[in-house]
Structure formats: structure tokens, C-alpha cells
Write a protein that holds these residues in place. Structure first.
Motif, PDB file in Angstrom:
ATOM      1  N   SER A 187       1.209  -0.869  -0.479  1.00 31.30           N
ATOM      2  CA  SER A 187      -0.028  -0.060   0.422  1.00 31.30           C
ATOM      3  C   SER A 187       0.713   1.141   0.093  1.00 31.30           C
ATOM      4  O   SER A 187       0.542   1.796  -0.396  1.00 31.30           O
ATOM      5  N   GLU A 188       1.616   1.565   0.653  1.00 33.19           N
ATOM      6  CA  GLU A 188       2.928   2.768   0.194  1.00 33.19           C
ATOM      7  C   GLU A 188       3.814   2.183  -0.592  1.00 33.19           C
ATOM      8  O   GLU A 188       3.321   3.822  -1.511  1.00 33.19           O
ATOM      9  N   ALA A 189       3.907   1.331  -1.306  1.00 30.64           N
ATOM     10  CA  ALA A 189       4.462   1.842  -2.532  1.00 30.64           C
ATOM     11  C   ALA A 189       3.234   2.085  -3.698  1.00 30.64           C
ATOM     12  O   ALA A 189       3.570   2.677  -4.467  1.00 30.64           O
ATOM     13  N   ASP A 190       2.151   1.321  -3.177  1.00 31.29           N
ATOM     14  CA  ASP A 190       1.416   2.356  -4.905  1.00 31.29           C
ATOM     15  C   ASP A 190       1.108   3.864  -4.420  1.00 31.29           C
ATOM     16  O   ASP A 190       0.853   4.339  -5.329  1.00 31.29           O
ATOM     17  N   VAL A 191       0.781   4.101  -3.162  1.00 28.73           N
ATOM     18  CA  VAL A 191       1.045   5.889  -3.070  1.00 28.73           C
ATOM     19  C   VAL A 191       1.529   6.649  -3.162  1.00 28.73           C
ATOM     20  O   VAL A 191       2.064   7.489  -4.075  1.00 28.73           O
ATOM     21  N   ASP A 204       4.273   5.410  -5.622  1.00 30.22           N
ATOM     22  CA  ASP A 204       4.704   5.370  -6.779  1.00 30.22           C
ATOM     23  C   ASP A 204       5.669   4.373  -7.275  1.00 30.22           C
ATOM     24  O   ASP A 204       6.578   5.010  -7.725  1.00 30.22           O
ATOM     25  N   ALA A 205       6.170   3.375  -5.829  1.00 34.33           N
ATOM     26  CA  ALA A 205       7.498   2.481  -6.327  1.00 34.33           C
ATOM     27  C   ALA A 205       6.788   1.243  -6.260  1.00 34.33           C
ATOM     28  O   ALA A 205       5.910   0.768  -5.937  1.00 34.33           O
ATOM     29  N   GLU A 206       7.887   0.588  -6.454  1.00 38.84           N
ATOM     30  CA  GLU A 206       8.431  -1.084  -6.144  1.00 38.84           C
ATOM     31  C   GLU A 206       8.182  -1.230  -4.698  1.00 38.84           C
ATOM     32  O   GLU A 206       8.406  -0.841  -3.878  1.00 38.84           O
ATOM     33  N   PRO A 207       6.929  -2.289  -4.255  1.00 41.45           N
ATOM     34  CA  PRO A 207       6.782  -2.741  -3.470  1.00 41.45           C
ATOM     35  C   PRO A 207       7.955  -3.780  -2.709  1.00 41.45           C
ATOM     36  O   PRO A 207       8.972  -4.314  -3.956  1.00 41.45           O
ATOM     37  N   GLY A 208       8.956  -3.492  -1.402  1.00 45.08           N
ATOM     38  CA  GLY A 208      10.105  -3.746  -0.839  1.00 45.08           C
ATOM     39  C   GLY A 208      11.214  -3.207  -1.105  1.00 45.08           C
ATOM     40  O   GLY A 208      12.318  -3.836  -0.852  1.00 45.08           O
ATOM     41  N   SER A 209      10.444  -1.812  -1.786  1.00 43.10           N
ATOM     42  CA  SER A 209      11.883  -0.982  -1.815  1.00 43.10           C
ATOM     43  C   SER A 209      12.469  -0.449  -0.599  1.00 43.10           C
ATOM     44  O   SER A 209      11.500  -0.445   0.381  1.00 43.10           O
ATOM     45  N   ALA A 210      13.421  -0.356  -0.304  1.00 44.04           N
ATOM     46  CA  ALA A 210      14.042   0.039   0.859  1.00 44.04           C
ATOM     47  C   ALA A 210      13.943   1.264   1.064  1.00 44.04           C
ATOM     48  O   ALA A 210      13.196   2.482   0.148  1.00 44.04           O
ATOM     49  N   VAL A 211      12.907   2.135   2.660  1.00 43.76           N
ATOM     50  CA  VAL A 211      12.906   2.626   3.221  1.00 43.76           C
ATOM     51  C   VAL A 211      13.712   2.939   4.616  1.00 43.76           C
ATOM     52  O   VAL A 211      13.517   2.266   5.480  1.00 43.76           O
TER      53      VAL A 211
END
Length: 125
Positions: free
Chosen positions: A94-98, A100-107
């Protein structure tokens, strides 16, 4: 930040535990995106502000991030201490969707707790 105020509510026990405060109590929960105008957002933000110290929602929108200054001036609650922790993690779906990034990306996950000289933990972001 472009806030989406979620209204006053009691602080969820899991959120209270994360910030080290007692559950319950009325808080203004504001959820929004941070970033520069005309650019993709770079962060998601959730703020929990004690209801008796929080600005009215229409004022909050116009503060453009100056919440602690407003509380000092208008509520007589200047910030006395800020505790901040930063930890690495991975974006959820859900964070990646908002963002516009890849799920599992470093944050980087930042938790900041501000306390005024006269009260404890009025701004949790």
C-alpha cells in the motif's frame, strides 16, 4: 505536506505503545504525503496531535508544517524536547502504491516524538 485530516479519535493501543504514551485520549490524526509541489511525493506522514493542543483542521492545512510553532504561540506549549529514531525497512504494497514505487523497496522509517515543557507527547509524527 498535503494532509488528509482523519478527525479526532482515541489513540490506538498499538500506536500509543510505539510512541511510549498511554492509550486513549483524544488526538487529531493527520495522514498525508510530503513532497515538493509539482513533484512526486517522497514520504508518507502520520501525525497524532493531542486534541486540546491541535489547531483546527482548516488552520492545520494552512500551516504548511509549522504545527509546533503554532502550538507554542497559540496554545502556550513550546517544544522542550524532540526524540527521533530512524530505522531501515521495506515499503509495503500500500505504501508503494501511494508513492508510485516498487513494493519491497528500501525505505527509512522515522518516528519523532515532541514534548512541550508543560505537557507530554503532544505531537507524534
Amino acid at each position: 505536506m498535503q494532509p488528509v485530516p482523519c478527525g479526532g479519535k482515541h489513540l490506538d493501543p498499538a500506536v500509543a505503545r510505539a510512541f511510549g504514551v498511554a492509550p486513549g485520549g483524544d488526538y487529531l490524526h493527520v495522514h498525508g504525503l510530503r513532497g515538493q509541489p509539482d513533484r512526486a511525493p517522497v514520504a508518507l506522514t502520520d501525525m497524532y496531535i493531542r486534541a486540546d493542543l491541535a489547531p483546527p483542521v482548516d488552520v492545520f492545512v494552512e500551516l504548511n508544517g509549522g504545527v509546533t510553532e503554532w502550538m507554542a504561540t497559540e496554545r502556550g506549549a513550546p517544544t522542550a524536547r524532540i526524540e527521533q529514531t530512524i530505522a531501515g525497512g521495506l515499503l509495503t504494497d500500500s505504501e508503494a502504491d501511494v508513492l508510485d514505487a516498487e513494493p519491497g523497496s528500501a525505505v527509512l522509517r522515522t518516528m519523532r516524538r515532541s514534548a512541550a515543557a508543560c505537557v507530554k507527547a503532544e505531537l507524534l509524527a
